[in-house]
Design an enzyme around this catalytic site. Structure first.
Site, PDB file in Angstrom:
ATOM      1  N   ASN A 189     -71.728 -20.631   6.348  1.00  0.00           N
ATOM      2  CA  ASN A 189     -71.781 -19.690   7.471  1.00  0.00           C
ATOM      3  C   ASN A 189     -72.980 -19.953   8.381  1.00  0.00           C
ATOM      4  OD1 ASN A 189     -69.453 -18.188   6.879  1.00  0.00           O
ATOM      5  ND2 ASN A 189     -70.551 -16.854   5.454  1.00  0.00           N
ATOM      6  N   GLU A 224     -67.460 -14.152  -1.184  1.00  0.00           N
ATOM      7  CA  GLU A 224     -66.918 -15.437  -1.634  1.00  0.00           C
ATOM      8  C   GLU A 224     -66.532 -15.397  -3.103  1.00  0.00           C
ATOM      9  OE1 GLU A 224     -71.430 -15.906  -2.126  1.00  0.00           O
ATOM     10  OE2 GLU A 224     -70.012 -14.719  -0.969  1.00  0.00           O
TER      11      GLU A 224
END
Length: 225
Positions: A189, A224
């Protein structure tokens, strides 16, 4: 092209079956026929069974009232519209049929346009029920699936786990649970942006799902994980 509504004609009289078959086919319905109540009930129970049925009040084997009662007491998700074809008789007989689950009735001798109008009313109810079922499925999907990956969401995953633990306890068997965490996902990210991170999560979910057995389940617990 819209698929034709399947209609069952269950009548003891072969002449009536032939006349009704010709009429309904001409109006665009897909027609199946039965000469007794046993055959009619079998057709109504089938996986792709008719959504509408015209039931002769004098049919043998299983009578029309009992067929109505069986249809309504079953666990069928899709609604079946039941139209009783009857002679002019005691009002108690009609009340019994309606109480058992018949949606409507028409008496002999009938006018073809009235018959058609009653079938069209039934077809509208069937289409409305289909739209409601579709909306229900969409709501269920939104409530139980993770919007990004399509996996079970956290709430659904915990519910599935609870059921599996209870099942394993009843069967005195074991259960396996794996928690997978994508390593260094924050770096994806931070380096490539959240859109890239989303793509990684979707691909990870796809690959994990592709190797599951039919009786395995996978969900997104959070982030995640």
């Amino acid at each position: 092209m819209t698929q034709a509504t399947k209609v069952l004609i269950a009548d003891h009289n072969p002449t009536t079956r032939t006349v009704l078959h010709s009429m309904l086919s001409g109006w665009g319905y897909e027609v199946v026929v039965a000469s007794d109540g046993i055959a009619a009930w079998t057709l109504l129970q089938s996986e792709d069974g008719p959504r509408m049925a015209i039931l002769d009040s004098r049919i043998g084997g299983i009578d029309a009232v009992d067929i109505c009662r069986r249809v309504r007491s079953g666990n069928r998700l899709s609604y079946a519209y039941l139209l009783l074809l009857t002679d002019k008789g005691p009002v108690e007989d009609l009340v019994a049929a309606l109480d058992a689950g018949a949606d409507d009735y028409i008496t002999r001798p009938f006018h073809s346009q009235e018959f058609r109008a009653r079938l069209q009313a039934g077809a509208r109810i069937i289409k409305l029920q289909e739209r409601l079922m579709h909306a229900h499925e969409q709501l269920y999907e939104q409530a139980t699936r993770d919007s990004l990956t399509g996996l079970w969401n956290r709430i659904a995953a915990i519910q599935i786990l609870d059921r599996e633990i209870a099942r394993a306890a009843r069967a005195a068997s074991s259960i396996a649970v794996i928690m997978a965490d994508l390593d260094h996902f924050k770096q994806v990210n931070d380096t490539h942006g959240h859109l890239a991170g989303d793509a990684v999560l979707r691909e990870a979910a796809r690959r994990m799902s592709s190797v599951l057995r039919k009786y395995d389940s996978i969900g997104r617990y959070g982030g995640e994980e």
